[in-house]
Write an enzyme that holds these catalytic residues in place. Structure first.
Site, PDB file in Angstrom:
ATOM      1  N   CYS A 229       0.979  -1.067   0.110  1.00  0.00           N
ATOM      2  CA  CYS A 229       0.044  -0.097   0.221  1.00  0.00           C
ATOM      3  C   CYS A 229       0.897   1.193   0.137  1.00  0.00           C
ATOM      4  CB  CYS A 229      -1.003  -0.112   1.192  1.00  0.00           C
ATOM      5  SG  CYS A 229      -2.026   1.392   1.435  1.00  0.00           S
ATOM      6  N   CYS A 232      -0.175   3.493   3.646  1.00  0.00           N
ATOM      7  CA  CYS A 232       0.160   3.273   4.755  1.00  0.00           C
ATOM      8  C   CYS A 232       1.338   2.147   4.967  1.00  0.00           C
ATOM      9  CB  CYS A 232      -0.869   2.444   5.609  1.00  0.00           C
ATOM     10  SG  CYS A 232      -1.746   1.144   4.888  1.00  0.00           S
ATOM     11  N   CYS A 283       7.150 -13.033 -13.227  1.00  0.00           N
ATOM     12  CA  CYS A 283       7.946 -13.765 -14.447  1.00  0.00           C
ATOM     13  C   CYS A 283       7.803 -13.027 -15.899  1.00  0.00           C
ATOM     14  CB  CYS A 283       7.451 -15.206 -14.492  1.00  0.00           C
ATOM     15  SG  CYS A 283       5.918 -15.498 -14.845  1.00  0.00           S
ATOM     16  N   HIS A 310       3.979 -19.510 -17.544  1.00  0.00           N
ATOM     17  CA  HIS A 310       5.100 -19.044 -17.224  1.00  0.00           C
ATOM     18  C   HIS A 310       6.033 -18.540 -18.422  1.00  0.00           C
ATOM     19  CE1 HIS A 310       8.627 -18.440 -14.621  1.00  0.00           C
ATOM     20  NE2 HIS A 310       9.376 -19.307 -15.205  1.00  0.00           N
ATOM     21  N   ASP A 327      16.358 -18.986 -16.858  1.00  0.00           N
ATOM     22  CA  ASP A 327      15.251 -18.578 -16.201  1.00  0.00           C
ATOM     23  C   ASP A 327      15.847 -17.410 -15.118  1.00  0.00           C
ATOM     24  OD1 ASP A 327      12.982 -17.786 -14.381  1.00  0.00           O
ATOM     25  OD2 ASP A 327      12.421 -19.894 -14.850  1.00  0.00           O
TER      26      ASP A 327
END
Length: 631
Positions: A229, A232, A283, A310, A327
């Protein structure tokens, strides 16, 4: 591999081992005879079917369809893809040879007709979309058609985005970001290491690629499960997502702060210029930027799309003359079976894209080709081949002849590679990127039990020196028998058994250690040493097995022989004299406890800096000649 005069026609046929004038491609010697025989028989079978089909087609003329719309011309009929008896159902995918030979019988007619274009394919797709189902057509068939249409459109969409990796301004910006000098220094140090000289696979490009992956994961890009967030700084929860009309954004995910309740949008950017600045995402963003960086280094690189959700990168190795799996999310290099064997993925379609070509690379990422075939039901193999060829051929036609010839040769070599399923030579763990909750939800957090059952035995040199010593470096991830400098690479290749253990590299803290896998209550690992056939007896054992614990994490060490077990206190140096006549010893460690989501990290073995070259773990057996054998 020879270069036939008809090499330019190879692109016509996916794995185009079909040439005129008797020319041929010489296959590598390591291709099994059985595969060659299957391939030959499939080609002969397809040729016979083709000749029969052409003969029958030549006897018929174009007829109006039942709907009153003019039917296809004779040329269109001859060019129509072969299909099964069930309309629009996928064709058989029983063997790799069959798949690769599907288009071989279409060589002559393909050379007579103009290159297929994306617009023609899109027109065909559009016709499929508006087809009105008959009363017999089930909802399942309509769903199947829609899925097939979506896959073909996805391939189209991704391919036409590949030009972004060739943007000169973006490439220059990406190149300026890469710390080339820092990475080059690390590569130079590795090349100077004598142990690297014994590995013929090591090359400057591969070493630099490894360092690039590490830097990208630890210092450059950040993973985002859920956005924080901005008001906050509290946690957020997923609410929904919506498409974006902004071309730089693929979609927008909506989250809500659990503390203050405000809505937090998380745009999934595709714009590489923006991503080079934000340096965050999952990814999709990781693979997009990493592929760009590889192109900035002037490597041939491909963006790889897996339909089971993926994406990653492939880089062509100049020295090895093959594509390497990369990867960036896992900092993994050349471990293509990790998704099937480690993550538990049920792969079906894995497609690689570059600006120059499209390729079906599913077969590189699975050792279970028959199972893969059983899952490829979305579209027919013929439809997929036609789509790949139509896109690739159009792009190849705009390239210089020399480049075209190189790409065609490389493509054939790659397709030959796919004939034989790859073998799993190591154990693979589950996914490490993302939170455990996120990975569990995706079914990609696998606990692996490794049981290589490796038994250490003293070499003749160790027996002669009356000292058998084995050391392990977590940083180098290798064992060494000091008397002979014999090496065993990989922590798991030198253990007798291991359960829920993996090697963790904290690239941000520049440390590495062994720990239990996330979500496991206990991790176990043991080494075995055997002196049964040794002409010497063990008189003393000295063990150095350091560990680190946090919170209430625990590590226990035990040294066991055939008669009893001794607990090693505090993991410090431990010296003991075994009972006479004992010939087999086991060193065992158990990791447990810890607090919260990071409990697995609160018990660590052999923690050391990634800059260290020390062998932190050591076990020394002092030997003495057997009685009556003092020679």
């Amino acid at each position: 591999m020879t270069e036939p005069s008809c090499l330019k026609d190879l692109e016509e046929n996916s794995f185009d081992i079909y040439c005129k004038d008797g020319d041929a491609i010489m296959l590598p010697n390591n291709i099994p005879i059985r595969d060659l025989q299957i391939f030959r028989n499939q080609l002969l079978s397809r040729k016979a079917v083709h000749e029969k089909r052409v003969s029958e087609a030549s006897k018929n003329t174009s007829k109006p369809s039942a709907t009153g719309i003019a039917g296809p011309s004779e040329q269109q009929q001859q060019s129509k893809p072969l299909q099964n008896n069930a309309t629009n159902q996928p064709s058989s995918c029983n063997t790799k040879s069959e798949q690769l030979s599907i288009a071989a019988d279409r060589n002559s007619e393909a050379n007579q007709s103009p290159l297929p274009t994306a617009s023609i394919s899109n027109q065909a797709i559009s016709q499929r979309e508006i087809t009105v189902p008959s009363s017999e057509e089930s909802k399942d068939k309509m769903k199947h058609k829609l899925e097939g249409t979506n896959l073909l459109e996805k391939i189209d969409t991704i391919f036409h985005k590949m030009s972004r990796y060739e943007d000169k301004k973006l490439l220059a910006k990406a190149l300026a970001i890469i710390p080339r000098q820092e990475l080059s220094v690390k590569v130079a140090k590795q090349l100077e290491d004598p142990s690297s000289q014994s590995n013929p696979q090591l090359h400057t490009q591969e070493l630099l690629l490894t360092e690039l992956l590490k830097w990208f994961k630890t210092s450059f890009f950040s993973w985002v499960d859920k956005p924080q967030c901005p008001s906050c700084e509290g946690p957020t929860e997923y609410v929904s997502e919506s498409p974006s009309f902004d071309e730089s954004i693929s979609r927008i995910e909506e989250y809500k702060c659990s503390k203050c309740g405000i809505e937090v949008p998380f745009p999934r950017y595709e714009d590489l210029d923006i991503l080079l600045q934000s340096r965050r995402g999952r990814c999709g963003e990781w693979a997009n930027v990493f592929t760009l960086l590889c192109r900035a280094l002037e490597w041939d690189a491909r963006y790889v799309y897996d339909v089971t959700d993926h994406v990653w990168t492939e880089v062509y190795s100049i020295r090895q003359k093959r594509w390497l799996h990369c990867d960036p999310c896992e900092a993994a290099l050349d471990t293509p079976l990790m998704y099937e064997k480690g993550w538990g993925k049920k792969l079906s379609y894995v497609i690689a894209f570059s600006f120059e070509e499209v390729q079906d690379v599913t077969w590189r990422y699975s050792s279970q080709h028959q199972e893969i075939c059983s899952r490829r039901k979305t579209i027919s193999e013929q439809e997929l081949i036609d789509k790949i060829l139509s896109l690739s051929r159009k792009r190849l036609s705009s390239l210089p002849p020399e480049r075209t010839q190189f790409l065609l040769r490389r493509r054939v070599e790659e397709l030959v590679e796919f004939l034989s399923p790859p073998e799993a030579t190591e154990e693979y763990g589950g996914r490490t990127s993302g939170s455990n909750e996120w990975r569990e939800a995706r079914g990609e957090s696998k606990t692996v039990i490794q049981k290589p059952m490796y038994v250490w035995k003293p070499s003749p040199a160790s027996i002669k020196n009356l000292k058998f010593q084995v050391e392990y470096s977590t940083t180098l991830d290798k064992y060494v028998e000091t008397s002979t400098n014999r090496e065993v690479s990989g922590w798991n290749r030198g253990v007798y058994s291991a359960e829920a253990i993996f090697r963790k590299e904290e690239l941000d803290w520049k440390t590495v250690y062994l720990a239990r896998t996330e979500g496991s209550a206990v991790g176990k690992i043991e080494w075995k040493f055997n002196f049964e056939s040794c002409e010497a007896a063990v008189s003393q054992i000295q063990v150095r097995c350091p560990f680190t614990v946090y919170e209430n994490g625990t590590v226990q060490w035990f040294l066991c022989d055939e008669n009893n077990c001794q607990k090693i206190p505090d993991g410090k140096e431990f010296i003991t004299q075994p009972s006479p006549g004992v010939t087999e010893f086991t060193l065992r460690s158990e990791l447990g406890n810890g607090k919260g989501n990071l409990a697995w990290q609160h018990a660590q073995l052999f923690r050391q800096s990634t800059d260290s070259t020390d062998f932190i773990f050591s076990i020394i057996f002092t030997l003495k000649p057997l009685e009556g054998n003092h020679s």
